[in-house]
Design a protein around this motif. Structure first.
Motif, short mmCIF file in Angstrom:
data_model
loop_
_atom_site.label_atom_id
_atom_site.label_comp_id
_atom_site.label_asym_id
_atom_site.label_seq_id
_atom_site.Cartn_x
_atom_site.Cartn_y
_atom_site.Cartn_z
N ALA A 1 0.95 -1.10 -0.03
CA ALA A 1 -0.10 0.19 -0.01
C ALA A 1 1.00 1.20 0.03
CB ALA A 1 -0.70 0.15 1.29
N GLU A 2 2.00 1.28 0.62
CA GLU A 2 3.05 2.40 0.79
C GLU A 2 3.30 2.90 -0.82
OE1 GLU A 2 6.16 2.57 3.37
OE2 GLU A 2 5.33 1.37 4.85
N VAL A 3 3.75 1.70 -1.31
CA VAL A 3 4.27 2.12 -2.84
C VAL A 3 2.97 2.34 -3.82
CG1 VAL A 3 5.39 1.05 -4.77
CG2 VAL A 3 6.06 0.34 -2.58
N GLU A 4 1.83 1.67 -3.57
CA GLU A 4 0.78 2.06 -4.30
C GLU A 4 0.26 3.59 -4.06
OE1 GLU A 4 -1.78 -2.06 -4.74
OE2 GLU A 4 -1.95 -0.83 -2.76
N GLN A 5 0.53 4.04 -2.98
CA GLN A 5 -0.13 5.70 -2.62
C GLN A 5 0.78 6.55 -3.53
OE1 GLN A 5 0.14 5.95 1.58
NE2 GLN A 5 -1.76 4.51 1.79
N ALA A 6 2.03 6.25 -3.68
CA ALA A 6 2.85 7.26 -4.39
C ALA A 6 4.02 6.85 -5.02
CB ALA A 6 3.41 8.33 -3.29
N PRO A 7 3.74 5.68 -6.03
CA PRO A 7 4.84 5.00 -6.89
C PRO A 7 5.80 6.17 -7.49
CG PRO A 7 2.83 5.06 -7.99
CD PRO A 7 2.61 5.54 -6.82
N ALA A 8 7.13 5.96 -7.45
CA ALA A 8 8.09 6.82 -7.91
C ALA A 8 8.20 6.80 -9.43
CB ALA A 8 9.47 6.31 -7.51
N ASP A 9 7.72 5.92 -10.12
CA ASP A 9 7.60 5.88 -11.76
C ASP A 9 6.68 4.95 -12.22
OD1 ASP A 9 9.02 3.44 -11.86
OD2 ASP A 9 10.94 4.61 -11.56
N ASP A 10 6.38 5.01 -13.50
CA ASP A 10 5.36 4.08 -14.09
C ASP A 10 5.79 2.57 -13.89
OD1 ASP A 10 3.93 6.25 -14.93
OD2 ASP A 10 4.61 6.29 -16.89
N GLY A 11 7.27 2.40 -13.92
CA GLY A 11 7.61 0.94 -13.63
C GLY A 11 7.37 0.28 -12.31
N LEU A 12 7.44 1.33 -11.21
CA LEU A 12 7.18 0.71 -9.81
C LEU A 12 5.73 0.77 -9.58
CD1 LEU A 12 9.87 2.64 -7.99
CD2 LEU A 12 9.24 0.26 -7.73
N ARG A 13 4.85 1.69 -10.51
CA ARG A 13 3.48 1.37 -10.43
C ARG A 13 2.93 0.07 -11.08
NH1 ARG A 13 2.43 5.81 -12.77
NH2 ARG A 13 1.76 7.08 -11.09
N SER A 14 3.63 -0.36 -12.05
CA SER A 14 3.39 -1.83 -12.53
C SER A 14 3.93 -2.73 -11.55
CB SER A 14 4.04 -1.73 -13.86
OG SER A 14 3.93 -3.16 -14.24
N SER A 15 4.87 -2.53 -11.12
CA SER A 15 5.38 -3.62 -9.95
C SER A 15 4.59 -3.82 -8.92
CB SER A 15 6.66 -3.15 -9.52
OG SER A 15 7.72 -3.27 -10.58
N ALA A 16 4.18 -2.44 -8.57
CA ALA A 16 3.01 -2.33 -7.19
C ALA A 16 1.98 -3.26 -7.52
CB ALA A 16 2.85 -1.10 -6.70
N ALA A 17 1.47 -3.01 -8.92
CA ALA A 17 0.17 -3.79 -9.21
C ALA A 17 0.31 -5.18 -9.26
CB ALA A 17 -0.18 -3.04 -10.43
N GLN A 18 1.45 -5.63 -9.63
CA GLN A 18 1.80 -7.14 -9.63
C GLN A 18 1.93 -7.70 -8.27
OE1 GLN A 18 5.36 -7.41 -12.11
NE2 GLN A 18 4.38 -6.54 -14.02
N ALA A 19 2.54 -6.98 -7.40
CA ALA A 19 2.59 -7.37 -6.01
C ALA A 19 1.36 -7.26 -5.29
CB ALA A 19 3.47 -6.30 -5.16
N ARG A 20 0.42 -6.38 -5.63
CA ARG A 20 -0.74 -6.65 -5.18
C ARG A 20 -1.68 -7.85 -5.64
NH1 ARG A 20 -3.09 -5.13 -0.76
NH2 ARG A 20 -2.06 -3.02 -0.83
N ALA A 21 -1.53 -8.04 -7.02
CA ALA A 21 -2.37 -9.28 -7.66
C ALA A 21 -1.71 -10.52 -6.89
CB ALA A 21 -1.80 -9.30 -9.03
N SER A 22 -0.34 -10.65 -6.64
CA SER A 22 0.24 -11.83 -5.73
C SER A 22 -0.27 -11.96 -4.70
CB SER A 22 2.10 -11.70 -5.93
OG SER A 22 2.42 -11.55 -7.11
N TYR A 23 -0.40 -10.87 -3.94
CA TYR A 23 -0.88 -10.99 -2.56
C TYR A 23 -2.51 -11.43 -2.70
CZ TYR A 23 -2.56 -9.11 1.97
OH TYR A 23 -3.25 -9.24 3.43
N ALA A 24 -3.23 -10.81 -3.54
CA ALA A 24 -4.34 -11.20 -3.35
C ALA A 24 -4.55 -12.60 -3.90
CB ALA A 24 -5.46 -10.59 -4.52
#
Length: 730
Positions: free
Chosen positions: A409-432
């Motif tokens: 959630a920390e990364v999802e709130q303010a991703p440093a770049d588009d690549g990290l936004r995508s990585s956070a989305a993948q991490a969220r999908a893995s968590y789910a």
């Protein structure tokens, strides 16, 4: 950054394109009234003859002289004020008013009011004063000349801008158009244009063409033309020396460069740095700017090897005394890149060390290593967030699902770049995917085996009590068998810690090809909650247990009881403690009683599963007759290891050994005339190989030796088993 070089254009082609223009230009220039004629005189007013005579100057003349002085000093506002007053002076013999209008017209022109200047000129011409009219017409011609010359200079500057922007085709066309331009032009205009055309050819590396055009420039056109022509010849000579070195530098830069801290990448960078040093040493005549560009490339290559102090030293040397502002900017940019490379190099090193610890099962050490990056205030946000996402995945291994969720959630709130936004989305999908509300897991096994004594295998089962009376002692009963099984587990999420309630079960069997009396089928069911213990990286569970066994197609016994287990992750291995208590209902009434078992299991928690494993087990098997009641204690262990790959699939091997001691509690007849307590010593040796096809499908081939050494001669049995199986999980 070095400018890219366009393909050279032959001097012949360039000269043919401009031949008619260059030939016509001198003729046009001969009839050009250059600045320095009457226009120059108009800009520098002289005192009148009356003023220069010995006669005393009139007050009007004094004012005119003051206006002229202000004009020469470029105080146009003061001059205009004086001439404005004098232009309204009454008619006199000195023609004060009309003379003042001509001077005022010239001053207004210099002030930028060409319309007013033209109106005053018209008034002077219409005044009837022949002298004033002649001066006004000359001024009008001067204004027209200057306007035309200014227009030509503006076009020249626009063409220069195209050349500075490296639009060589556009610049060449613009300069060629200027050679067609007629008067008015300033001194040396065509020669300056030719100098620029020669520069266009030079930028194309057409050295012969540049020299050919430069040969048409008249050095005596002006001192500046002569100076620029000499400088051009020097540049042509220098560029001829620089050209092959620039080509070699750009060829080196164009070679592929993997973006990683691998040994091959470091070796590549070292080779390139050495090539650059040789390139500079072998060409001592290159320009200072080119030499510094080579140094900056060397600094970049040193940074790729991780030699950041050396890289900074080289780049700082260039920045301290750059050959040109452009090289100074390149040095500053190189230093900035080195700083970013060093940050990235160290951050990747920390992540790689954490990844290695993670893969080796040293999860707490990995978490601490990632934490150096994730919580370090000096690190850029993008690297901190990459480390946090790794910590999030690791937290689930450590049974801390709440922390995993919070880090993502920390990364999802303010991703440093588009690549990290995508990585956070993948991490969220893995968590789910790892924490569904409802989850079902499934597995199936199918295999074939051959036993030299299949009876020994049946009697060696952990829950087996049959003494094999059906099969004569002292004989071996070889047979083949089909081995099969299916299992599944359902989980229902109970909390955000991912506590869950589970129901698991499986059915498995051994279908003998010939010895149908020992065909075996087992059904097992467990149910109960599992609670996470994040502080210990552990979980604990308990619940109900049911086990049913068929032998030779007939029910043999049922078992109902309870189970409990505790699992915990340590650095490099997992611990599992399990206990079971069950009441047996056996077709053989003598075995109806409670049974208890305890297991301690240690396994490697490496990602690949390689490493040692060990197990301690204890069973107490109650019976209505003391002679049938027994206990068994065993220890086993082994090692799993990698064997390489087969058609891209990883291959592993394992070796194992185990010893179990079984003692019965009551006396019995051990042999004719011998009464005592039965004691068995069981030894197992195993060897296996596994091919993992897609992460979920495993083919296994195994060899096992089993020896049961009993003080009851009829129970002495040995078996060698060889088999192959296919296991699939989803």
């Amino acid at each position: 950054m070095a400018r890219p070089h366009l393909p050279a254009v032959s001097a012949t082609a360039l000269l043919l394109a401009s031949a008619s223009l260059l030939a016509a230009a001198p003729a046009a220039a001969q009839n050009c009234r250059e600045a320095g004629g009457s226009a120059e005189r108009a800009e520098t007013p002289q005192r009148s003859a009356t003023t220069r005579s010995s006669r005393a100057r009139t007050p009007q003349q004094v004012q005119i002289d003051l206006g002229d002085a202000a004009y020469r000093e470029r105080r146009y506002d003061d001059a205009a004020a004086i001439f404005e007053r004098l232009s309204r002076y009454p008619a006199d013999r000195a023609r004060t008013a009309v003379r003042a209008k001509v001077k005022l017209a010239r001053t207004e022109w210099r002030r930028g009011d060409t319309g007013r200047a033209e109106a005053l000129i018209a008034q002077a011409i219409a005044s009837g004063d022949a002298r004033a009219a002649a001066e006004a017409r000359a001024l009008r011609a001067d204004i027209a000349f200057q306007a035309g010359a200014d227009s030509a200079e503006a076009e020249y500057e626009r063409a220069n801008k195209l050349l500075e922007a490296r639009d060589l085709d556009g610049a060449e066309a613009a300069f060629n158009a200027l050679l067609q331009r007629g008067c008015p032009l300033r001194d040396g205009f065509y020669d300056r244009v030719r100098l620029r055309l020669a520069n266009v050819a030079l930028e194309r590396n057409d050295f012969a063409g540049a020299r050919s055009i430069a040969a048409q420039v008249k050095p005596n056109a002006s001192p500046s033309v002569a100076e620029n022509l000499a400088r051009l010849h020097e540049r042509i000579a220098q560029r001829e020396i620089d050209a092959p070195v620039i080509a070699a530098l750009e060829a080196l830069r164009a070679r592929p460069e993997p973006d990683a801290e691998e040994a091959s990448t470091i070796a590549d960078a070292r080779r390139k740095a050495e090539e650059l040093r040789r390139l500079a040493a072998d060409n001592p005549g290159i320009s200072p700017g080119l030499r510094q560009r080579i140094q900056l490339e060397e600094a970049r290559q040193l940074a790729r090897t991780g030699q950041f102090a050396e890289a900074r030293s080289v780049a700082e040397q260039v920045r301290g005394a750059p050959a040109s502002p452009e090289v100074g900017e390149q040095a500053a940019a190189t230093l900035s890149r080195i700083r970013d490379q060093e940050i990235a190099f160290n951050a990747r090193r920390i992540l790689a060390e954490g990844d290695a610890l993670n893969a080796a099962g040293r999860w707490r050490a990995a978490d601490a290593r990632y934490g150096q990056l994730a919580s370090g205030e000096d690190w850029p946000d993008d690297w901190r967030q990459r480390a946090k996402l790794r910590q999030a995945g690791l937290a689930r291994r450590l049974e801390d699902y709440r922390r995993s969720n919070a880090l993502i959630a920390e990364v999802e709130q303010a991703p440093a770049d588009d690549g990290l936004r995508s990585s956070a989305a993948q991490a969220r999908a893995s968590y789910a995917a790892a924490t569904p509300l409802d989850d079902f897991r499934f597995g199936a096994t199918l295999g074939l085996r051959h036993d030299t004594d299949a009876v020994a295998v049946a009697n060696a089962a952990r829950d087996e009590d049959d003494e094999g009376a059906v099969f004569p002692a002292g004989e071996e009963f070889p047979d083949e068998a089909l081995v099969w099984g299916v299992n599944g587990e359902y989980r229902r999420k109970l909390s955000d810690k991912y506590d869950y309630f589970m129901v698991s079960g499986g059915i498995s069997g051994v279908e003998q090809f010939d010895l149908n009396d020992i065909d075996r089928v087992n059904l097992t069911i467990r149910a109960g909650p599992i609670f996470r213990l994040p502080a210990q990286a552990a979980d604990i569970g308990f619940g109900l247990y049911y086990y049913h066994h068929w032998r030779g197609g007939e029910r043999l016994h049922d078992n109902i009881g309870a189970w409990v287990q505790y699992r915990r992750s340590f650095e490099g291995f997992n611990l599992r403690l399990a206990g079971l208590a069950a009441k047996r209902d056996d077709e053989r009434d003598v075995y109806d009683d409670w049974r208890y078992s305890f297991d301690l299991n240690l396994t490697s928690n490496r990602d690949d599963g390689y490493g040692p494993f060990a197990n301690l087990e204890y069973d107490h098997r109650g019976a209505k007759e003391a002679a049938r009641e027994s206990w068994a204690a065993g220890v086993s262990g082994g090692y799993r290891f990698g064997l390489g790959t087969l058609a891209g699939a990883p291959v592993s091997g394992d070796v194992s050994a185990g010893y179990t001691r079984v003692e019965y509690q009551g006396a019995r007849t051990l042999a004719p005339g011998v009464v005592g307590v039965r004691e068995d010593d069981r030894l197992r040796l195993g060897l296996g190989a596994n091919v993992t096809l897609d992460g979920r499908t495993v083919i296994r081939a195994g060899l096992e030796f089993y020896d049961n050494d009993s003080n009851v001669p009829s129970q002495d049995r040995k078996n060698t088993s060889i088999g192959i199986s296919l296991r699939r999980t989803d």
